[in-house]
Write a protein that holds these residues in place. Structure first.
Motif, PDB file in Angstrom:
ATOM      1  N   ALA A   1      36.512  42.909  36.290  1.00  0.00           N
ATOM      2  CA  ALA A   1      37.861  42.557  36.402  1.00  0.00           C
ATOM      3  C   ALA A   1      38.089  42.124  37.761  1.00  0.00           C
ATOM      4  O   ALA A   1      37.287  42.195  38.709  1.00  0.00           O
ATOM      5  CB  ALA A   1      38.488  43.884  36.145  1.00  0.00           C
ATOM      6  N   GLY A   2      39.125  41.470  37.878  1.00  0.00           N
ATOM      7  CA  GLY A   2      39.695  41.031  39.474  1.00  0.00           C
ATOM      8  C   GLY A   2      40.757  41.703  39.907  1.00  0.00           C
ATOM      9  O   GLY A   2      41.369  42.700  39.428  1.00  0.00           O
ATOM     10  N   LEU A   3      41.381  41.164  41.196  1.00  0.00           N
ATOM     11  CA  LEU A   3      42.469  41.967  41.532  1.00  0.00           C
ATOM     12  C   LEU A   3      43.785  42.089  40.604  1.00  0.00           C
ATOM     13  O   LEU A   3      44.421  42.738  40.873  1.00  0.00           O
ATOM     14  CB  LEU A   3      42.902  41.136  42.955  1.00  0.00           C
ATOM     15  N   ASP A   4      43.718  41.090  39.884  1.00  0.00           N
ATOM     16  CA  ASP A   4      45.073  41.029  39.103  1.00  0.00           C
ATOM     17  C   ASP A   4      45.385  42.033  38.125  1.00  0.00           C
ATOM     18  O   ASP A   4      46.448  42.544  37.660  1.00  0.00           O
ATOM     19  CB  ASP A   4      45.298  39.971  38.321  1.00  0.00           C
TER      20      ASP A   4
ATOM     21  N   VAL B   1      43.376  39.407  27.480  1.00  0.00           N
ATOM     22  CA  VAL B   1      42.549  40.422  27.982  1.00  0.00           C
ATOM     23  C   VAL B   1      41.082  39.752  28.589  1.00  0.00           C
ATOM     24  O   VAL B   1      40.351  40.272  29.401  1.00  0.00           O
ATOM     25  CB  VAL B   1      42.206  41.330  26.794  1.00  0.00           C
ATOM     26  N   GLN B   2      40.491  38.820  27.631  1.00  0.00           N
ATOM     27  CA  GLN B   2      39.360  38.081  28.058  1.00  0.00           C
ATOM     28  C   GLN B   2      39.491  37.484  29.170  1.00  0.00           C
ATOM     29  O   GLN B   2      38.402  37.410  29.923  1.00  0.00           O
ATOM     30  CB  GLN B   2      38.942  37.302  26.752  1.00  0.00           C
ATOM     31  N   GLN B   3      40.542  36.836  29.641  1.00  0.00           N
ATOM     32  CA  GLN B   3      40.594  36.125  30.851  1.00  0.00           C
ATOM     33  C   GLN B   3      40.924  36.914  32.059  1.00  0.00           C
ATOM     34  O   GLN B   3      40.562  36.848  33.249  1.00  0.00           O
ATOM     35  CB  GLN B   3      42.110  35.363  30.630  1.00  0.00           C
ATOM     36  N   SER B   4      41.170  38.517  31.829  1.00  0.00           N
ATOM     37  CA  SER B   4      41.251  39.207  32.825  1.00  0.00           C
ATOM     38  C   SER B   4      39.750  39.970  33.101  1.00  0.00           C
ATOM     39  O   SER B   4      39.560  40.758  34.131  1.00  0.00           O
ATOM     40  CB  SER B   4      42.015  40.414  32.403  1.00  0.00           C
ATOM     41  N   GLY B   5      38.625  39.554  32.386  1.00  0.00           N
ATOM     42  CA  GLY B   5      37.419  39.971  32.597  1.00  0.00           C
ATOM     43  C   GLY B   5      37.137  41.405  32.076  1.00  0.00           C
ATOM     44  O   GLY B   5      36.313  42.018  32.381  1.00  0.00           O
ATOM     45  N   LEU B   6      37.791  41.726  30.798  1.00  0.00           N
ATOM     46  CA  LEU B   6      37.785  43.140  30.300  1.00  0.00           C
ATOM     47  C   LEU B   6      37.005  43.177  29.150  1.00  0.00           C
ATOM     48  O   LEU B   6      36.559  44.188  28.330  1.00  0.00           O
ATOM     49  CB  LEU B   6      39.143  43.666  30.309  1.00  0.00           C
TER      50      LEU B   6
ATOM     51  N   ALA C   1      45.454  35.838  47.481  1.00  0.00           N
ATOM     52  CA  ALA C   1      45.175  37.343  47.807  1.00  0.00           C
ATOM     53  C   ALA C   1      46.509  38.037  47.977  1.00  0.00           C
ATOM     54  O   ALA C   1      46.749  38.953  47.536  1.00  0.00           O
ATOM     55  CB  ALA C   1      44.099  37.843  48.624  1.00  0.00           C
ATOM     56  N   LEU C   2      47.356  37.446  49.034  1.00  0.00           N
ATOM     57  CA  LEU C   2      48.558  37.941  49.336  1.00  0.00           C
ATOM     58  C   LEU C   2      49.284  38.096  48.080  1.00  0.00           C
ATOM     59  O   LEU C   2      49.948  39.284  47.842  1.00  0.00           O
ATOM     60  CB  LEU C   2      49.101  37.086  50.393  1.00  0.00           C
TER      61      LEU C   2
END
Length: 237
Positions: free
Chosen positions: A81-84, A58-63, A171-172
């Motif tokens: 958060a990022g695109l993931d 969760v931390q790595q996801s920027g949340l 990104a793709l």
């Protein structure tokens, strides 16, 4: 805050998914403190190691961020958060699936059109040949849906690889993951078939790239990918 007890398979994955869902849906608001590892382990009825692994993701996801004193506080996903998290956003209901699909289509058009331009300018002979083969193998709309999806992905992967832009390539991966997470059948219903039914347009794009006509490659790719964008009414928040 209430969480459901977790089965013993893929424990940390399920804990991660529930915490992500609580954050994205707003049930855990920005700046809210998460319960301690011990408390979360009791809520989920799992061991603390599984909770620790989930919180790390969760931390790595920027949340979330860990603040002085060991408190784990929720961050505003729109800012951090990022695109993931695209697929997780759909599951949480925080953003309607149609809105996410529309925004993916717009980003996909921008990235892929510029990648086509770069591919025409920078691809080596082997990469150009791969694009040509992928275009020649592109099936018509009567082929099984899965085969068309695979062929379309192979075509754009060849172009992205030929562009030499690693960020575009990654990104793709994320955008495709978002599509599959929502469901390719849903995407097709919202207009993706408007691209799939025209293998000739894909072959024309490949020819522009093979001739190293970067301007025509960009325009051709942009026009092709606009079909999906136009097929979806611009969604409202």
């Amino acid at each position: 805050m209430e969480f459901a007890a977790v089965a013993r398979t893929a424990v940390s994955d399920v804990v991660f998914g529930q915490i992500i869902d609580a954050i994205l849906s707003g049930r855990l608001a920005p700046e809210a403190s998460l319960p301690s590892e011990r408390e979360l382990a009791e809520m989920f009825q799992v061991n603390r190691h599984a909770v620790r692994e989930a919180l790390k993701r969760v931390q790595q996801s920027g949340l979330v961020r860990v603040t002085p004193g060991g408190k784990t506080r929720v961050l505003d996903w729109r800012s951090h958060a990022g695109l993931d998290i695209l697929t997780a956003l759909t599951r949480s209901g925080a953003v309607p699936a149609r809105r996410i699909l529309h925004d993916i289509a717009v980003m996909r058009r921008s990235v892929a059109a510029d990648a086509a331009r770069l591919c025409a300018e920078h691809a080596d002979a082997d990469q150009l040949a791969t694009v040509q083969r992928a275009a020649a193998a592109y099936p018509d709309a009567t082929a099984p849906f899965g085969a068309v999806v695979d062929a379309d992905l192979a075509f754009w992967v060849a172009i992205l690889d030929g562009s030499g832009n690693l960020a575009y390539r990654l990104a793709l991966n994320t955008l495709v993951s978002g599509y599959f997470g929502i469901g390719m059948e849903v995407v097709a219903e919202l207009g993706l078939n408007k691209e799939y039914i025209d293998p000739g347009a894909h072959r024309a794009l490949a020819e522009h790239i093979a001739r190293r006509d970067s301007a025509a490659a960009y325009d051709s790719a942009y026009a092709l990918l606009t079909r999906l964008v136009d097929a979806q009414a611009a969604p409202k928040d």
